[in-house]
Motif scaffolding. Structure first.
Motif, mmCIF file in Angstrom:
data_model
loop_
_atom_site.group_PDB
_atom_site.id
_atom_site.type_symbol
_atom_site.label_atom_id
_atom_site.label_comp_id
_atom_site.label_asym_id
_atom_site.label_seq_id
_atom_site.Cartn_x
_atom_site.Cartn_y
_atom_site.Cartn_z
ATOM 1 N N TYR A 26 8.352 -7.388 2.196
ATOM 2 C CA TYR A 26 9.028 -7.053 0.944
ATOM 3 C C TYR A 26 9.774 -8.251 0.380
ATOM 4 O O TYR A 26 9.831 -8.460 -0.823
ATOM 5 C CB TYR A 26 9.994 -5.876 1.150
ATOM 6 N N LEU A 27 10.360 -9.026 1.291
ATOM 7 C CA LEU A 27 11.106 -10.202 0.844
ATOM 8 C C LEU A 27 10.174 -11.167 0.111
ATOM 9 O O LEU A 27 10.477 -11.648 -0.975
ATOM 10 C CB LEU A 27 11.766 -10.894 2.037
ATOM 11 N N VAL A 28 9.004 -11.420 0.724
ATOM 12 C CA VAL A 28 8.047 -12.350 0.114
ATOM 13 C C VAL A 28 7.572 -11.803 -1.233
ATOM 14 O O VAL A 28 7.487 -12.535 -2.221
ATOM 15 C CB VAL A 28 6.861 -12.613 1.058
ATOM 16 N N LEU A 29 7.338 -10.498 -1.282
ATOM 17 C CA LEU A 29 6.931 -9.874 -2.546
ATOM 18 C C LEU A 29 7.994 -10.113 -3.622
ATOM 19 O O LEU A 29 7.688 -10.526 -4.750
ATOM 20 C CB LEU A 29 6.737 -8.372 -2.323
ATOM 21 N N GLY A 30 9.265 -9.880 -3.244
ATOM 22 C CA GLY A 30 10.358 -10.116 -4.193
ATOM 23 C C GLY A 30 10.414 -11.565 -4.627
ATOM 24 O O GLY A 30 10.598 -11.872 -5.803
ATOM 25 N N VAL A 31 10.228 -12.472 -3.669
ATOM 26 C CA VAL A 31 10.292 -13.901 -3.978
ATOM 27 C C VAL A 31 9.202 -14.275 -4.984
ATOM 28 O O VAL A 31 9.463 -14.965 -5.970
ATOM 29 C CB VAL A 31 10.157 -14.741 -2.690
ATOM 30 N N VAL A 32 7.990 -13.795 -4.742
ATOM 31 C CA VAL A 32 6.890 -14.137 -5.644
ATOM 32 C C VAL A 32 7.180 -13.606 -7.050
ATOM 33 O O VAL A 32 7.006 -14.305 -8.052
ATOM 34 C CB VAL A 32 5.554 -13.587 -5.100
#
Lengths: 676, 361
Positions: A26-32
């Motif tokens: 989820y963190l990576v999704l948010g970052v992207v």
């Protein structure tokens, strides 16, 4: 040491919460998503978070936090692309980055500037998180020690950076800052609601001008116009010099500057009410003051990139303190963040005084998610920087129409009014002439940004101080001259003294030759004229609303005095004096194949067409006409680029659920989105 | 659950509303996007309110449309409200939310107001309460009356005398207290911070703000609660706020304080503005010209929202334990929130000018 006794287990629990594959996903999704939003100027964390809000209801708290923090954390990272590559300040956090980042791009060192900026951002973010881990436990009394006089002094410290950035003629810098402050007072006053240089018949003005518009107008419009007139690429020899590795080495060579600026970022970020507006300027000023050879600032000094970029990500960490401990958002995106946290899970997490007591593990999760998001975001950005930097080698005439498109869209997002576009054009015109006649644009922007805080804090501090003085003289003095205030006064004085001594060597506009007397004189008279009208206007506010008139009167009076002194000097001095600096007299601009007005006319044309047929239809016509006529592209290329531009615009606006400026046509007929 | 309603009319209206079996709505919002415009920034209480209701509304409307909250801040909500006045019904996908700050300039004939509440169609209205509290030193002198608080200079961080702050400012003045407002703060959170720093010595928060942070100050001995504004019972009388049953209302404190009257011109003016500002603080409207079936569809959806099993629990945490009016109840509530007697109005306009030099017109 019971502080550590509670902190350590909570820290362990926080890590256990974060380090799960699904949370990291989820963190990576948010970052992207954050990177995608942040790349576009004017669209920051607020736009992105509003998009996520509907999904937060009842979501697992840690997952929701990972998604939101991933997004918020990287916006100040990715907006660096626009600042460095195009000279467009992507958000208030990256204004100072433009000063040296963009000249580096012009030298063909965009990749170096970007990677130095990203490494600094990463480091700033990590220092911020590390510092917060300990500081958040003892922060409460420290934050409460910053009352109105203290906040006023920090604002004044930010304002004192004008001394560093004033340029060759100090009076011009002061007048520019004064003009910026006066433009910042336009609209309804916070305290008493009086109107300054506005009328209820033009509701747009009563709200004042938005920072996004002024930032774009002052920095982006003049640069786009100047580059377009020259008809070359941004990187002057159309080649990329130093690569991304050089930027990382630059950062390493200046790691202590980065540490200091990160700490500045966290500390100023912690104080509620100041937010990001001053942090990057104070960091930039510090970078200048702590550099031995100052001759490169404004012309592409990498320290001028490392300083502000270290501070602006650290500031996001600092900004969490007032948000989590007091429930008071430090910025617009933090405000949405607070709202969104209440939606998570069963709604049991409530930010505010109880956060540390009841949810210390969640608090630490937030701090460290922020740090992790910085790492992920930076790595992605550094990986992309080499490729994206190639944009600076493209012939600028192919980029310009899309930049006009982007800044118009960004400006419109700030207020959802057609007037936003007019304001952008008007401020852009001021920016063009400030640049041409070598009036410090950073000084103008600092003045504008700090106008409201200066007015607010000085009025409120004055009111409270007068109540205290009424009780007793000692109590009043104790209130105004607290130890923090005294320290800040000393820092400010030192910074002004050093600044004035060095100002002459720091030329934010580069070398500017002097030309004839006429142009600079007319521009000066116009500014003096505006200031006079604004002064008369402020003086008409009835005296019972003294809080609404005192700051415009004092600042406007000082700025006008500077203008009059300049006028006297202009009359007395010869044409070759630096006071008559004129970019159109000699150098690149004088030899540019295209004139100023014909170039501006394209932008004016886009705005006028928008007024008639709405943004998207106007854009179709504008892109085709511009690419065919100005760029001389073939029909095939013109059509491909136009379609690509429109599709990109619609995809972005559609995904973020944003509207386009409507025109007269849309008033008469109903058209489907995106046309209507 | 004991229901507290604003005025008897609401009770009757709400009863009719519930008695009528909702006819099968023909309105269908499948695949559509409802835009809920809030004329404030993303940071305020209205944003919180709309963001709370939006996902719930989406679940209850036929066709489950996406409900997005959009913000159009400016001129203390006057800009957005003037804009909404220009909008006409199209396909029922436009919803607008107002607050006490939209109501007060309307009631006070602010020159910027170009909107007319009676043109719009209310579909849901909800209220809130407020709590005033003191610093510990002066709070120790509070004995259920303000008799010992006279002669003390209080400092209060205020958003402006023509805003909702006129309710607390007038109340304190009626109690004979000397409260100096420091104008120009941007939200009640800033006022609370000023209080925590010791720069302000008196403060008030709406219920959700009080529960969120000020209650903690009280628990740790850094603040002493003084009074609530109360709520209205079915007979239109001010009674204790169900969220804070242990705190006296301003009416009780006023009755016990020397020189404060709970009848007469001043009291009626205060009560009129309290009623306009708190029990009916936030209202959701459909634009002028909306057909009845669309209005009914929305009213039914909001009715379903407030009747959810978990609604009292989630609402208590997010927006407080206050009534949610729908349909005709919302219409009656809107009427109560947007009308004050000419006497109350002229008293307040005169008081604003005398006390704060504010001239409206």
């Amino acid at each position: 040491m019971d502080v550590f006794a509670t902190a350590l287990p909570a820290l362990g629990e926080a890590w256990a919460l974060i380090l799960q594959p699904v949370v990291l996903g989820y963190l990576v999704l948010g970052v992207v998503m954050g990177l995608a939003v942040g790349v576009f100027p004017g669209l920051g964390g607020i736009a992105g978070l509003s998009l996520l809000l509907p999904f937060m209801f009842g979501m697992d708290p840690v997952l929701g936090l990972a998604l939101m923090i991933g997004m918020v954390a990287v916006v100040p990272t990715s907006d660096t692309f626009a600042s460095v590559l195009m000279g467009i300040p992507g958000s208030s956090a990256s204004q100072a980055t433009v000063l040296d980042g963009f000249p580096l791009a012009k030298k063909g060192q965009a990749a170096r500037a970007l990677s130095a900026a990203f490494t600094s951002s990463l480091f700033g973010g990590l220092v911020g998180a590390l510092f917060l881990t300990l500081f958040i436990l003892v922060a409460r009394p420290i934050v409460l020690a910053f009352g109105l006089p203290e906040m006023l002094m920090i604002t004044v410290l930010g304002l004192s950076m004008v001394a560093v950035l004033a340029g060759r003629v100090a009076l011009k810098g002061l007048a520019a800052a004064g003009l910026g402050m006066m433009i910042g007072t336009i609209g309804e006053a916070d305290a008493g609601g009086s109107l300054r240089m506005a009328t209820y018949d033009i509701p747009y003005l009563t709200d004042g001008l938005k920072l996004v518009i002024v930032g774009l107008g002052i920095f982006a419009v003049p640069e786009i116009v100047a580059l377009l007139r020259r008809d070359r690429s941004i990187a002057e020899d159309a080649r990329l010099g130093a690569g991304w590795g050089a930027g990382v080495r630059d950062w390493f060579a200046n790691k202590w500057l980065s540490v200091r600026c990160s700490l500045i970022g966290v500390l100023v970020g912690v104080i509620p009410g100041l937010g990001g507006s001053v942090v990057d300027w104070i960091a930039y000023g510090h970078s200048v003051q702590s550099t031995k050879d100052k001759s490169n600032f404004g012309k592409g000094e990498v320290r001028g990139v490392i300083g502000p970029e270290s501070s602006n990500n650290a500031k996001e960490g600092g900004g969490l303190v007032p948000t989590l401990l007091f429930g008071i958002p430090g910025s617009g995106s933090m405000a949405i963040f607070i709202g969104a946290i209440a939606l998570l899970g069963s709604g049991t997490i409530e930010v505010g005084p109880s956060m540390l007591r009841d949810n210390l593990d969640i608090t630490y999760s937030i701090v460290w998610l922020l740090a992790l998001a910085n790492v992920v975001g930076t790595l992605l950005c550094i990986a992309a920087s080499g490729g994206i930097a190639k944009l600076t080698t493209i012939r600028f005439t192919y980029l310009a129409p899309f930049l006009f498109m982007l800044i118009s869209f960004a400006a419109f997002q700030s207020g959802q009014n057609f007037e936003d576009l007019l304001a952008l054009f008007a401020i852009g015109l001021i920016g063009v002439f400030l640049r041409r006649f070598d009036w410090s644009r950073p000084a103008f922007l600092i003045g504008f940004v700090l106008s409201n805080p200066v007015e607010k804090f000085s009025n409120q501090a004055f009111q409270i101080a007068s109540f205290r003085f009424r009780k007793s003289f000692e109590e009043g003095m104790e209130y105004i001259f607290s130890p923090i205030v005294i320290i800040l006064i000393i820092v400010t004085v030192i910074s002004v003294v050093i600044g004035i001594r060095q100002a002459k060597s720091i030329m934010a506009e580069g070398e500017v030759k002097s030309g004839s007397k006429r142009g600079p004189l007319i521009f000066l008279l116009i500014i003096a004229g505006y200031l006079t009208v604004a002064l008369i206007n402020a003086n008409m506010i009835p005296d019972f609303n003294m809080t609404d008139k005192i700051v415009p009167l004092v600042v406007g009076g000082l700025a006008l005095a500077c203008c009059l002194a300049l006028l006297a000097q202009m009359i007395l001095r010869p044409e070759t004096d630096p006071i008559f600096a004129d970019k159109d007299a000699a150098g690149d601009e004088a030899e540019a194949p295209y004139g100023l007005w014909s170039t501006l006319a394209w932008f004016a044309g886009l705005i006028a067409a928008t007024w008639l047929v709405g943004f998207i239809l106007a854009l179709v016509g504008f892109l085709i006409a511009f690419l065919r006529v100005r760029a001389g592209a073939s029909w095939a290329r013109t059509l491909i680029l136009t379609v690509a531009g429109i599709v990109m615009m619609c995809l972005m606006a559609g995904a973020l659920n944003r509207d386009f400026p409507p025109g007269l046509l849309q008033d008469m007929v109903d058209l489907p989105w995106p046309l209507g | 659950m004991k229901t507290k309603l604003v005025g008897g009319a609401f009770a009757a209206a709400a009863a009719t509303m519930l008695a009528a079996t909702p006819a099968l709505a023909e309105v269908d919002f499948s695949g559509k996007t409802i835009e809920w415009i809030i004329p404030f920034s993303e940071t305020g209480g209205s944003a919180k309110w709309a963001n709370f209701f939006a996902p719930l509304l989406s679940e209850e409307l036929p066709g489950n449309p996406t409900v997005v909250v959009k913000f159009m801040p400016g001129a203390g909500s006057t800009k957005g409200a003037n804009w909404f006045q220009e909008q006409k019904h199209e396909d029922g996908t436009l919803l607008f939310g107002t607050s006490g700050s939209t109501q007060f300039p309307y009631l006070l004939d602010d020159p910027r107001v170009r909107y007319e509440y009676s043109d719009w169609n209310p579909v849901m209205a909800s209220g809130t309460g407020g709590v005033a509290y003191l610093n510990p030193e002066d709070g120790a002198k509070f004995d259920g009356t303000a008799n010992n608080l006279k002669g003390i200079d209080f400092i209060y961080g205020s958003q402006g005398a023509t805003r909702l702050d006129l309710v607390p400012l007038l109340a304190w003045e009626m109690l004979g207290m000397n409260v100096e407002p420091v104008f120009g703060i941007k939200g009640r959170g800033d006022g609370r911070l000023m209080f925590e720093r010791g720069e302000a010595t008196i403060d008030y928060q709406t219920s959700s703000g009080y529960l969120g942070a000020s209650a903690d100050l009280v628990a740790s001995g850094k603040a002493v609660p003084m009074m609530t504004w109360g709520t209205l019972n079915a007979a239109g009388e001010i009674v204790r706020d169900p969220t804070f049953p242990d705190m006296p209302t301003f009416k009780e404190v006023c009755a016990a304080t020397d020189g404060c009257e709970t009848s007469g011109e001043v009291w009626e003016a205060w009560k009129a503005f309290f009623v306009a500002g708190f029990p009916v603080q936030k209202i959701a409207f459909l634009p002028a010209g909306t057909p009845d079936d669309v209005i009914k569809t929305y009213a039914d959806a909001f009715d379903a929202v407030r009747n959810r099993d978990d609604f009292p629990t989630i609402a208590a945490k997010r927006v407080g334990k206050y009534d949610v009016f729908v349909g005709e109840g919302a219409q009656a509530a809107t009427k109560a929130g947007t009308t004050v007697s000419p006497e109350a109005k002229s008293f307040v306009i005169n008081w604003l000018e005398e006390s704060y030099g504010v001239k409206l017109n």
